[in-house]
Scaffold this motif. Structure first.
Motif, PDB file in Angstrom:
ATOM      1  N   GLY A 497       0.814  -1.205   0.000  1.00  0.00           N
ATOM      2  CA  GLY A 497       0.000   0.000   0.000  1.00  0.00           C
ATOM      3  C   GLY A 497       0.848   1.256   0.000  1.00  0.00           C
ATOM      4  O   GLY A 497       2.086   1.220  -0.027  1.00  0.00           O
ATOM      5  N   PHE A 498       0.156   2.379   0.017  1.00  0.00           N
ATOM      6  CA  PHE A 498       0.830   3.671   0.056  1.00  0.00           C
ATOM      7  C   PHE A 498       1.103   4.050   1.516  1.00  0.00           C
ATOM      8  O   PHE A 498       0.466   3.546   2.435  1.00  0.00           O
ATOM      9  CB  PHE A 498      -0.031   4.749  -0.608  1.00  0.00           C
ATOM     10  N   VAL A 499       2.064   4.919   1.695  1.00  0.00           N
ATOM     11  CA  VAL A 499       2.415   5.388   3.031  1.00  0.00           C
ATOM     12  C   VAL A 499       2.466   6.912   3.019  1.00  0.00           C
ATOM     13  O   VAL A 499       2.813   7.520   2.000  1.00  0.00           O
ATOM     14  CB  VAL A 499       3.772   4.801   3.476  1.00  0.00           C
ATOM     15  N   GLY A 538      -4.073  -1.432  12.943  1.00  0.00           N
ATOM     16  CA  GLY A 538      -4.419  -1.282  11.532  1.00  0.00           C
ATOM     17  C   GLY A 538      -3.331  -1.844  10.634  1.00  0.00           C
ATOM     18  O   GLY A 538      -2.384  -2.508  11.075  1.00  0.00           O
ATOM     19  N   GLU A 539      -3.458  -1.579   9.335  1.00  0.00           N
ATOM     20  CA  GLU A 539      -2.480  -2.034   8.356  1.00  0.00           C
ATOM     21  C   GLU A 539      -1.186  -1.245   8.504  1.00  0.00           C
ATOM     22  O   GLU A 539      -1.201  -0.023   8.590  1.00  0.00           O
ATOM     23  CB  GLU A 539      -3.025  -1.878   6.938  1.00  0.00           C
ATOM     24  N   MET A 540      -0.066  -1.981   8.507  1.00  0.00           N
ATOM     25  CA  MET A 540       1.235  -1.335   8.688  1.00  0.00           C
ATOM     26  C   MET A 540       2.204  -1.831   7.618  1.00  0.00           C
ATOM     27  O   MET A 540       2.156  -3.003   7.203  1.00  0.00           O
ATOM     28  CB  MET A 540       1.822  -1.650  10.072  1.00  0.00           C
ATOM     29  N   LEU A 541       3.084  -0.922   7.154  1.00  0.00           N
ATOM     30  CA  LEU A 541       4.214  -1.313   6.310  1.00  0.00           C
ATOM     31  C   LEU A 541       5.384  -1.640   7.226  1.00  0.00           C
ATOM     32  O   LEU A 541       5.745  -0.846   8.110  1.00  0.00           O
ATOM     33  CB  LEU A 541       4.599  -0.197   5.352  1.00  0.00           C
ATOM     34  N   LEU A 542       5.991  -2.812   7.024  1.00  0.00           N
ATOM     35  CA  LEU A 542       7.097  -3.267   7.862  1.00  0.00           C
ATOM     36  C   LEU A 542       8.385  -3.249   7.051  1.00  0.00           C
ATOM     37  O   LEU A 542       8.501  -3.940   6.039  1.00  0.00           O
ATOM     38  CB  LEU A 542       6.810  -4.677   8.385  1.00  0.00           C
ATOM     39  N   PHE A 543       9.361  -2.431   7.492  1.00  0.00           N
ATOM     40  CA  PHE A 543      10.699  -2.381   6.896  1.00  0.00           C
ATOM     41  C   PHE A 543      11.633  -3.104   7.868  1.00  0.00           C
ATOM     42  O   PHE A 543      11.826  -2.653   9.000  1.00  0.00           O
ATOM     43  CB  PHE A 543      11.166  -0.945   6.693  1.00  0.00           C
ATOM     44  N   ARG A 544      12.212  -4.226   7.412  1.00  0.00           N
ATOM     45  CA  ARG A 544      12.983  -5.088   8.316  1.00  0.00           C
ATOM     46  C   ARG A 544      14.415  -5.226   7.796  1.00  0.00           C
ATOM     47  O   ARG A 544      14.633  -5.609   6.649  1.00  0.00           O
ATOM     48  CB  ARG A 544      12.299  -6.456   8.393  1.00  0.00           C
ATOM     49  N   VAL A 545      15.396  -4.875   8.658  1.00  0.00           N
ATOM     50  CA  VAL A 545      16.819  -4.972   8.307  1.00  0.00           C
ATOM     51  C   VAL A 545      17.459  -5.981   9.258  1.00  0.00           C
ATOM     52  O   VAL A 545      17.497  -5.761  10.474  1.00  0.00           O
ATOM     53  CB  VAL A 545      17.523  -3.606   8.413  1.00  0.00           C
ATOM     54  N   MET A 592       6.565  10.515  12.331  1.00  0.00           N
ATOM     55  CA  MET A 592       5.798  10.149  11.136  1.00  0.00           C
ATOM     56  C   MET A 592       4.679   9.162  11.473  1.00  0.00           C
ATOM     57  O   MET A 592       4.086   8.567  10.590  1.00  0.00           O
ATOM     58  CB  MET A 592       6.736   9.566  10.077  1.00  0.00           C
ATOM     59  N   GLY A 593       4.403   8.966  12.763  1.00  0.00           N
ATOM     60  CA  GLY A 593       3.306   8.100  13.177  1.00  0.00           C
ATOM     61  C   GLY A 593       3.653   6.633  13.250  1.00  0.00           C
ATOM     62  O   GLY A 593       2.766   5.793  13.353  1.00  0.00           O
ATOM     63  N   GLY A 594       4.946   6.310  13.210  1.00  0.00           N
ATOM     64  CA  GLY A 594       5.353   4.915  13.240  1.00  0.00           C
ATOM     65  C   GLY A 594       6.138   4.565  14.481  1.00  0.00           C
ATOM     66  O   GLY A 594       6.097   5.261  15.486  1.00  0.00           O
ATOM     67  N   SER A 595       6.894   3.460  14.394  1.00  0.00           N
ATOM     68  CA  SER A 595       7.674   2.995  15.539  1.00  0.00           C
ATOM     69  C   SER A 595       8.866   2.208  15.031  1.00  0.00           C
ATOM     70  O   SER A 595       8.921   1.807  13.857  1.00  0.00           O
ATOM     71  CB  SER A 595       6.826   2.124  16.462  1.00  0.00           C
ATOM     72  N   ILE A 596       9.842   1.980  15.920  1.00  0.00           N
ATOM     73  CA  ILE A 596      11.021   1.176  15.591  1.00  0.00           C
ATOM     74  C   ILE A 596      11.263   0.205  16.737  1.00  0.00           C
ATOM     75  O   ILE A 596      11.048   0.550  17.910  1.00  0.00           O
ATOM     76  CB  ILE A 596      12.259   2.070  15.348  1.00  0.00           C
ATOM     77  N   SER A 597      11.653  -1.007  16.420  1.00  0.00           N
ATOM     78  CA  SER A 597      11.948  -2.016  17.439  1.00  0.00           C
ATOM     79  C   SER A 597      13.203  -2.764  17.033  1.00  0.00           C
ATOM     80  O   SER A 597      13.657  -2.682  15.889  1.00  0.00           O
ATOM     81  CB  SER A 597      10.768  -2.968  17.604  1.00  0.00           C
ATOM     82  N   ARG A 611       7.949   0.322  11.512  1.00  0.00           N
ATOM     83  CA  ARG A 611       6.549   0.160  11.106  1.00  0.00           C
ATOM     84  C   ARG A 611       5.923   1.519  10.898  1.00  0.00           C
ATOM     85  O   ARG A 611       6.016   2.386  11.781  1.00  0.00           O
ATOM     86  CB  ARG A 611       5.770  -0.630  12.157  1.00  0.00           C
ATOM     87  N   LEU A 612       5.292   1.707   9.728  1.00  0.00           N
ATOM     88  CA  LEU A 612       4.574   2.935   9.408  1.00  0.00           C
ATOM     89  C   LEU A 612       3.160   2.574   8.968  1.00  0.00           C
ATOM     90  O   LEU A 612       2.959   1.575   8.244  1.00  0.00           O
ATOM     91  CB  LEU A 612       5.286   3.719   8.298  1.00  0.00           C
ATOM     92  N   PRO A 613       2.153   3.348   9.384  1.00  0.00           N
ATOM     93  CA  PRO A 613       0.783   3.015   8.994  1.00  0.00           C
ATOM     94  C   PRO A 613       0.561   3.181   7.494  1.00  0.00           C
ATOM     95  O   PRO A 613       1.073   4.125   6.876  1.00  0.00           O
ATOM     96  CB  PRO A 613      -0.063   4.008   9.810  1.00  0.00           C
TER      97      PRO A 613
END
Length: 618
Positions: A497-499, A538-545, A592-597, A611-613
């Motif tokens: 999806g779009f972010v 809700g729906e989240m985009l997950l960027f994983r390194v 930006m409304g997201g989080s990092i773990s 993670r960004l919505p």
């Protein structure tokens, strides 16, 4: 008439002064005097022609004046219990209500005729009704006065079935019809709401104060400067816990640098005598003995009459700024020394080098101009200590511009020496360029984290598809991947999806994670995965390194996202860095409304996830 009726008649006739009750306690005292003749009055038999023979005691019929006086007394009694500011009921031993006032109707939603004659349990929540009769009977067996606020948590039941918190007082009442109890009831709903609001405001204030990147404090002005409050940041600043700092009233003075104490006495005396704002810089010793530079500001808080109450202030750690100033001063001195040495060498050179000398003189003039810019930047840095906002406003231009100039001229000098094939100072020029770029990176990171914490980081939010951005990031990171002989694996799911985010800042966050993975991994694999997942939010985009590098211990991971913090000193020596990258990344993600773990084990690599919505599409 009996004495009670006589007293009521006297009140009705105006012979006794009547004042409406101001509190429930006053009204209850009046009711205890007035209620007895009217709560339950015995029925008296009338006289008959056979009363004498049957030995029946005949009461004389009251005359008209007696009736009128009694009627007026009843009206006074009615006015008394209606004037009570609380709800009031009188209950007999059977548990039935014999009298209620209008406040009861308002509080419980019943009409008066619906309550009188009913068991009092109708006002008790259903969960307490079964056990209430036994408690009521126990009270009648041992009657006593129980005042308001007896420490019991009680609830009433409204006619609509809703419950609300109450407190009540109980007072026994002896009547001709037997013992009764007078109860006044107070609705605590608004008080509870006000108390909850006060607690929320206090918690919010404490959260805001203790969330500041500085130490806030309050100090008493009487009998010496004793600390009343200090925020937990004191442990970050000087290594002492909040409890230790407040428990020792002279700890702050013992940690103040001896050379600064006399100046502190003078400046603080001016603040106390004139009310001027306290604003100065001092040195303190931390628990470990390290000297910490502190910029403190404070003012005297006064009451409405202007009398001083206490001192309230804030303290910033400016040690890093002082170290930056020293570094700039050292660079300035080194540049001046090198320019002087080069000028002497050029003045003794051969006439055949006149053209080169003229060119170098031009360069020297440019260096002197840069030196003046550095001096102006240094002066600006000194004034920027006063407030963090001034630091953000001035340092951005005054430090970046001359550093860019130094880097540019060092590259220009390298180009000139390369053209003339004179490599005498090539290594020195390269060191200047690297040092300048390192310092510029450090300053950029410090400015970014400062702007974010001050709420001055402006984001250019856009709605976009992340595909092109991922391609650009992968292309940019390739040199760092190859530097340590690593392999980059990229997995991007279809149908993403779009972010809504700031593309530049999102790229900064992802490049920071990828560069860290490449830096701490040698001859390994760095995996970059982009997927979409559904969470409760809700729906989240997950960027994983994910990397196969050195990993982190639990202790190291706990402080990883703190500014100016790295895993340990050996990591800093081996890999370099400012310790700000992950702190900036965390702040940007949250903005930006997201989080990092992060997940990591020492020796087994690390996984960082952003993670960004997903932006909802209609």
């Amino acid at each position: 008439m009996n004495s009670d009726v006589q007293m009521l008649a006297a009140m009705a006739a105006g012979n006794t002064r009547w004042t409406a009750p101001r509190t429930a306690e006053e009204a209850e005292a009046i009711l205890l005097k007035l209620a007895r003749p009217f709560v339950s009055r015995p029925v008296r038999p009338r006289a008959s022609s056979r009363s004498a023979q049957n030995n029946i005691h005949v009461h004389p019929r009251p005359d008209a004046d007696d009736i009128q006086q009694a009627t007026n007394a009843v009206r006074k009694f009615h006015a008394a219990y209606e004037a009570i500011p609380e709800a009031l009921i009188i209950v007999n031993r059977d548990g039935k209500m014999t009298l209620v006032n209008s406040q009861m109707e308002n509080m419980f939603g019943y009409a008066r005729e619906e309550l009188v004659g009913q068991f009092v349990e109708i006002l008790v929540p259903e969960r307490y009704r079964e056990g209430h009769p036994s408690k009521r009977l126990s009270y009648f067996n041992n009657p006593h006065i129980r005042p308001m606020g007896a420490g019991l948590e009680l609830f009433g039941r409204h006619r609509n079935g809703s419950e609300f918190p109450v407190e009540l007082s109980l007072s026994p009442l002896e009547t001709d019809a037997g013992p009764m109890v007078v109860s006044t009831i107070r609705d605590l709903s608004e008080k509870r709401k006000a108390d909850a609001m006060t607690r929320r405001l206090e918690a919010r204030y404490r959260t805001l104060v203790e969330g500041l990147p500085a130490v806030t404090f309050m100090a008493a002005l009487d009998e010496g400067l004793n600390e009343l409050y200090v925020s937990p940041q004191i442990e970050t600043l000087l290594g002492f816990s909040q409890k230790e700092w407040l428990g020792n009233p002279i700890l702050w003075y013992s940690q103040l640098h001896p050379d600064d104490r006399k100046r502190w006495h003078t400046e603080f005396a001016v603040t106390c005598s004139t009310g001027e704002k306290f604003n100065s810089i001092y040195r303190f010793y931390s628990r470990s003995g390290k000297v910490v530079w502190v910029h403190g500001e404070a003012k005297v808080v006064r009451d409405e009459q202007g009398h001083p109450l206490f001192l309230q202030g804030v303290a910033f750690d400016i040690t890093q700024l002082k170290e930056t100033e020293d570094l700039l001063r050292q660079l300035n001195q080194n540049l001046e020394s090198r320019v002087l040495e080069r000028t002497v060498e050029l003045s003794t050179a051969n006439e055949s080098l006149h053209v080169q000398i003229a060119e170098r003189e031009r360069i020297e003039a440019e260096v002197r101009r840069v030196n003046k810019d550095l001096a102006r930047a240094h002066e600006t840095a000194l004034t920027a200590n006063r407030t963090k906002s001034q630091f953000l406003a001035n340092m951005s231009h005054e430090l970046r511009t001359p550093l860019n100039a130094i880097i540019g001229y060092s590259e220009l000098l390298q180009l000139i020496t390369a053209r003339k094939k004179d490599f005498t100072y090539a290594a020195d020029l390269e060191r200047i360029e690297k040092a300048g770029k390192h310092l510029l990176t450090l300053i950029n990171d410090v400015l970014d984290i400062s702007k974010i914490e001050a709420g001055r980081m402006d984001l250019e939010m856009q709605v976009f598809h992340v595909g092109p951005l991922i391609d650009e990031i992968c292309e940019t990171i390739q040199p760092l991947v190859a530097k340590n002989a690593n392999v980059l694996e990229v997995h991007v799911a279809e149908g993403l999806g779009f972010v809504e985010a700031d593309p530049m800042r999102l790229k900064q966050c992802l490049l920071n994670l990828l560069s860290n993975a490449c830096k701490f991994t040698e001859a390994g694999v760095v995996t970059f995965t982009v997927t979409q997942e559904r969470l409760s939010a809700g729906e989240m985009l997950l960027f994983r390194v994910q990397d196969t590098g050195i990993g982190l211990s639990a202790e190291q991971a706990a402080r990883l996202f703190q500014p100016f913090t790295q895993a340990d000193a050996s990591t800093t020596r081996k890999f370099g860095g400012t310790g700000l990258g992950l702190a900036i990344t965390k702040k940007l993600c949250e903005a930006m409304g997201g989080s990092i773990s992060m997940e990591s084990r020492l020796g087994n690599g690390s996984v960082f996830s952003i993670r960004l919505p997903v932006f909802p599409r209609s």
